[in-house]
Scaffold this motif. Structure first.
Motif, PDB file in Angstrom:
ATOM      1  N   LYS A  54       0.826  -1.220   0.000  1.00 32.26           N
ATOM      2  CA  LYS A  54       0.000   0.000   0.000  1.00 32.26           C
ATOM      3  C   LYS A  54       0.859   1.268   0.000  1.00 32.26           C
ATOM      4  O   LYS A  54       0.328   2.366   0.028  1.00 32.26           O
ATOM      5  CB  LYS A  54      -0.914  -0.009   1.239  1.00 32.26           C
ATOM      6  N   SER A 266       3.731   0.188  -4.892  1.00 29.55           N
ATOM      7  CA  SER A 266       2.757   1.213  -5.301  1.00 29.55           C
ATOM      8  C   SER A 266       3.362   2.581  -5.591  1.00 29.55           C
ATOM      9  O   SER A 266       3.034   3.197  -6.618  1.00 29.55           O
ATOM     10  CB  SER A 266       1.676   1.349  -4.222  1.00 29.55           C
ATOM     11  N   LYS A 298      -5.021   8.871 -10.411  1.00 31.54           N
ATOM     12  CA  LYS A 298      -5.795   7.884  -9.649  1.00 31.54           C
ATOM     13  C   LYS A 298      -4.921   7.173  -8.621  1.00 31.54           C
ATOM     14  O   LYS A 298      -5.330   6.978  -7.469  1.00 31.54           O
ATOM     15  CB  LYS A 298      -6.414   6.856 -10.606  1.00 31.54           C
ATOM     16  N   LYS A 301      -3.887   9.167  -5.432  1.00 31.31           N
ATOM     17  CA  LYS A 301      -4.926   9.317  -4.401  1.00 31.31           C
ATOM     18  C   LYS A 301      -4.875   8.187  -3.373  1.00 31.31           C
ATOM     19  O   LYS A 301      -5.368   8.334  -2.254  1.00 31.31           O
ATOM     20  CB  LYS A 301      -6.306   9.363  -5.058  1.00 31.31           C
ATOM     21  N   GLN A 302      -4.290   7.056  -3.757  1.00 40.00           N
ATOM     22  CA  GLN A 302      -4.172   5.922  -2.837  1.00 40.00           C
ATOM     23  C   GLN A 302      -2.947   6.055  -1.949  1.00 40.00           C
ATOM     24  O   GLN A 302      -2.742   5.256  -1.042  1.00 40.00           O
ATOM     25  CB  GLN A 302      -4.090   4.617  -3.643  1.00 40.00           C
ATOM     26  N   GLU A 303      -2.098   7.052  -2.223  1.00 32.28           N
ATOM     27  CA  GLU A 303      -0.925   7.283  -1.398  1.00 32.28           C
ATOM     28  C   GLU A 303      -1.206   8.433  -0.434  1.00 32.28           C
ATOM     29  O   GLU A 303      -2.354   8.714  -0.112  1.00 32.28           O
ATOM     30  CB  GLU A 303       0.275   7.576  -2.291  1.00 32.28           C
TER      31      GLU A 303
END
Length: 732
Positions: A54, A266, A298, A301-303
């Motif tokens: 992650k 990631s 995109k 945004k997950q980081e």
């Protein structure tokens, strides 16, 4: 029947509740603690890179311990040059212990004997801790770690210390020193991580050929941890992009992306998508670039939120280059909202010289304003410029404050609000002066810091040289003397280089300032000449009207006499037309001759008187030629000529102080208000043009000679009749 239904319903609700709890627990993040040790003798392994799929990162300390943000179900990845990559799936929040096979205190990768004991490791850990906050302390700890190795050090340990020093210099953008220490680390022991650091330093300095030479041999290495393999392809892409070989760069970036996706690294997936997009944009392939930029947006945004903002701004810059200002504004506004939600960190201000690469609210507001200006939406741009200026002022960001202030002045000027444009431009000039002072202070601070870093680097170099001396056959005393002289020369070279740089900077600033002043003076002189050339035809035309009047009346005698006086007047005017200033005595003679001519034409309309104080040294005062004539012409033609009874024109010259002279032009004509009502449209335009030229000349002269001339016009009487013109003239 009802009992069965209740039992089934109860079981469904229970299962749902349990699943919800499991799901909630799986989504929660916590701080996971663990250790990494050798399986045979439980030796702690330091420097292991621990990451999750992650994007969380950590590194083991001297005791092999680590802490990392993770959640149940995340994949832990352990990477090191000392062993094969290890993966572990998290099933609970309990501490974990990873044991590496075939790793013992006697293995070739382990630091040997007392030369690399606890002190050595703690020194390197301390250096890593201070790396981002205090470069001097960090370098000191590296020096102590090298000292702890003794005169016959373990090559692996020495290479590790020198690599750490190179990484410290890389973080603080001292790339030349970083290259030197990475090279020294390579001499001690060749290492993939060191080679990657050296290549990165070459890329930062634009030495892409050297970077490629370092990276190419690494492609032959079969066993390499995934993270380093990704870094290798990324840096190869960077070097080829530096050459302008976009197709080669894309190939390497794509290879790195495949490995990053396969190993679920990631952050690198995001970075490589962004770099691929940037390379496509560089090759003018905007469709492909936008596709990869959408991917990077995109993924970011997950980081962390900060990483997402960074990518937003990068994509917004792409929109700007593609003239897609609407998309750019929308994305930057989103960045602003996300930036406000970030916790404020205590950032040490650098006395107004904020890093140009930093993403701040004031910079984003400034860029939004520029996008609006590009669309000619000036009213929408003004609030963002004003907000950028206020925020930059509060954050002491002089660079953005200066740029935004100048841009705001230009916007006001374009809108026709010249008062605001002028005031804003004055603020801009003040900011430029302040920034110039800050730059000088920054150069002085940088010089001091470079000297201190050079001293510390010399200390480390001295440690290396001392070890070489202990193994050589040369005299220790002789070698120490050579080292002293070499260090002294290096320090002098650095000092002389900095002094030369400061001198060149000062000379450049001086010549730039002088060039600007000369250009401004040339422009002003050209404008004055142009205005004077406009005054002469205007004056000649009005005088010829008087001659025409006599000819119309068949008054040959008076026409001849007028033409004779007029020729004398014109000769004087033409002689003075090329001069910026003439003696006041000449100007007064010209005026008396002009008034005499006009009086001969309108003897029944006015009488006149010229009074000059006896004690005035009029030869010591200079005045621009034809400066007073338009005011006297206005008094006669627009004031006295329309008066029913005979009027009077009076010209007084008095000296107020040794440096200040006052000239009064008084007429008891019909006054400015009544004169304006009697004029035709053509006359209004002609007056506006003549008096406008005078105002422009006075403004330019005052700008060039520091308020040399001051003019005020007022009504002579309370009933608005008559006109009084007062002109004050300073001595040069």
């Amino acid at each position: 029947m009802f009992k069965k239904t209740y039992i089934i319903l109860f079981l469904v609700l229970t299962a749902t509740s349990v699943l919800a709890q499991v799901q909630q627990r799986a989504n929660a993040t916590f701080e996971l603690k663990g250790t990494v040790r050798g399986k045979e003798d439980f030796t702690p392994i330091s420097g292991v890179q621990v990451s999750t799929d992650k994007g969380s990162y950590a590194t083991t300390n001297a005791l092999g311990e680590f802490k990392i943000k993770a959640g149940i179900g995340d994949l832990l990845i352990f990477e090191s040059t000392e062993f094969e990559t290890v993966r572990h799936r998290i099933t609970s929040d309990e501490d974990i212990s990873v044991q590496v096979e075939d790793y013992t205190s006697n293995s070739k990768s382990t630091l040997q004997g007392s030369r690399s004991g606890p002190n050595y490791t703690s020194y390197l850990d301390s250096a890593e801790h201070y790396k981002k906050i205090d470069i001097e302390k960090s370098i000191d700890f590296v020096a102590q770690s090298i000292s702890a190795l003794g005169n016959n050090p373990n090559k692996t340990a020495l290479a590790k210390s020198l690599r750490s020093l190179g990484e410290i210099y890389m973080y603080h953008k001292q790339y030349d020193l970083a290259i030197t220490n990475f090279k020294d680390a390579q001499k001690a022991q060749k290492n993939t991580k060191t080679s990657l650091g050296l290549a990165e330093a070459y890329i930062k300095t634009g030495e892409f050929e050297k970077a490629n030479e370092v990276l190419q041999p690494l492609l032959k290495i079969r066993k390499m941890v995934p993270y380093q393999r990704i870094q290798l392809y990324e840096e190869l892409g960077d070097s080829h992009k530096g050459f302008g070989e976009t197709s080669k760069a894309l190939e390497f970036y794509q290879e790195g992306l495949k490995i990053a996706q396969k190993n679920q690294v990631s952050p690198k997936v995001t970075d490589l998508n962004s770099k691929i997009a940037d390379t496509y944009a560089m090759a003018n392939r905007e469709i492909e670039a936008e596709g990869y930029f959408n991917n990077s947006l995109k993924l970011s945004k997950q980081e962390t939120p900060a990483r997402a903002i960074q990518e937003n701004e990068k994509v917004a810059d792409f929109y700007n280059r593609s003239n897609r200002y609407g998309d750019e504004i929308q994305l930057r506004k989103k960045s602003l909202n996300e930036l406000r939600q970030l916790p404020k960190k205590a950032v040490a201000k650098n006395k107004g010289l904020v890093d140009a690469d930093s993403i701040t609210s004031q910079r984003i507001n400034y860029k939004i304003a520029n996008a609006y200006i590009a669309q000619e939406k000036l009213d929408e741009a003004i609030p963002y410029l004003e907000k950028s200026i206020v925020e930059a002022d509060s954050e002491d960001d002089l660079i953005v404050q200066k740029d935004a202030t100048r841009k705001l002045s230009e916007v006001f000027e374009f809108k026709g609000d010249f008062a605001k444009a002028y005031n804003t431009y004055q603020n801009y000039v003040a900011l430029v002066d302040t920034l110039y002072i800050r730059k000088e202070q920054e150069i002085a601070r940088a010089a001091r810091l470079n000297r201190e870093i050079a001293i510390k680097q010399n200390r480390i170099s001295s440690l290396e040289q001392e070890r070489e001396l202990s193994q050589s056959k040369y005299s220790l005393a002789l070698t120490e003397q050579q080292l002293f002289e070499e260090n002294n020369k290096r320090q002098k070279w650095i000092i002389y280089s900095l002094l030369l740089g400061m001198l060149l900077f000062a000379l450049a600033a001086f010549f730039y300032y002088r060039s600007n002043r000369q250009q401004k003076l040339a422009n002003n002189l050209l404008a004055l000449k142009s205005l004077r050339s406009q005054m002469n035809p205007h004056f000649i035309f009005n005088a010829l009207n008087s001659v025409n009047n006599y000819i119309a009346k068949s008054d040959e005698r008076n026409a001849n006499r007028f033409l004779s006086d007029f020729s004398v007047l014109m000769r004087t005017v033409l002689e003075n037309s090329e001069e910026d200033f003439i003696p006041l005595a000449k100007e007064l003679e010209l005026l008396e001759l002009y008034v005499k001519l006009e009086h001969s034409r309108f003897p029944d309309k006015f009488d006149y008187e010229v009074n000059i104080e006896k004690d005035i040294d009029i030869n010591s005062f200079d005045i621009p030629p034809m400066l007073l004539q338009p005011y006297i012409e206005n008094a006669i033609w627009h004031g006295l000529r329309y008066k029913e009874e005979k009027g009077f024109l009076k010209i007084n010259v008095a000296q107020l102080t040794n440096e200040l002279l006052q000239i009064e032009i008084l007429d008891n004509g019909i006054g400015r208000k009544k004169s304006a009502a009697l004029k035709t449209e053509n006359q209004k335009k002609q007056k506006s043009k003549g008096m406008g030229n005078i105002r422009k000349r006075i403004a330019i002269l005052n700008d060039m000679y520091k308020n040399k001339v001051a003019v005020s016009i007022s009504d002579l009487q309370e009933d608005k009749t008559g006109t009084k013109v007062i002109l004050k003239l300073k001595k040069d």
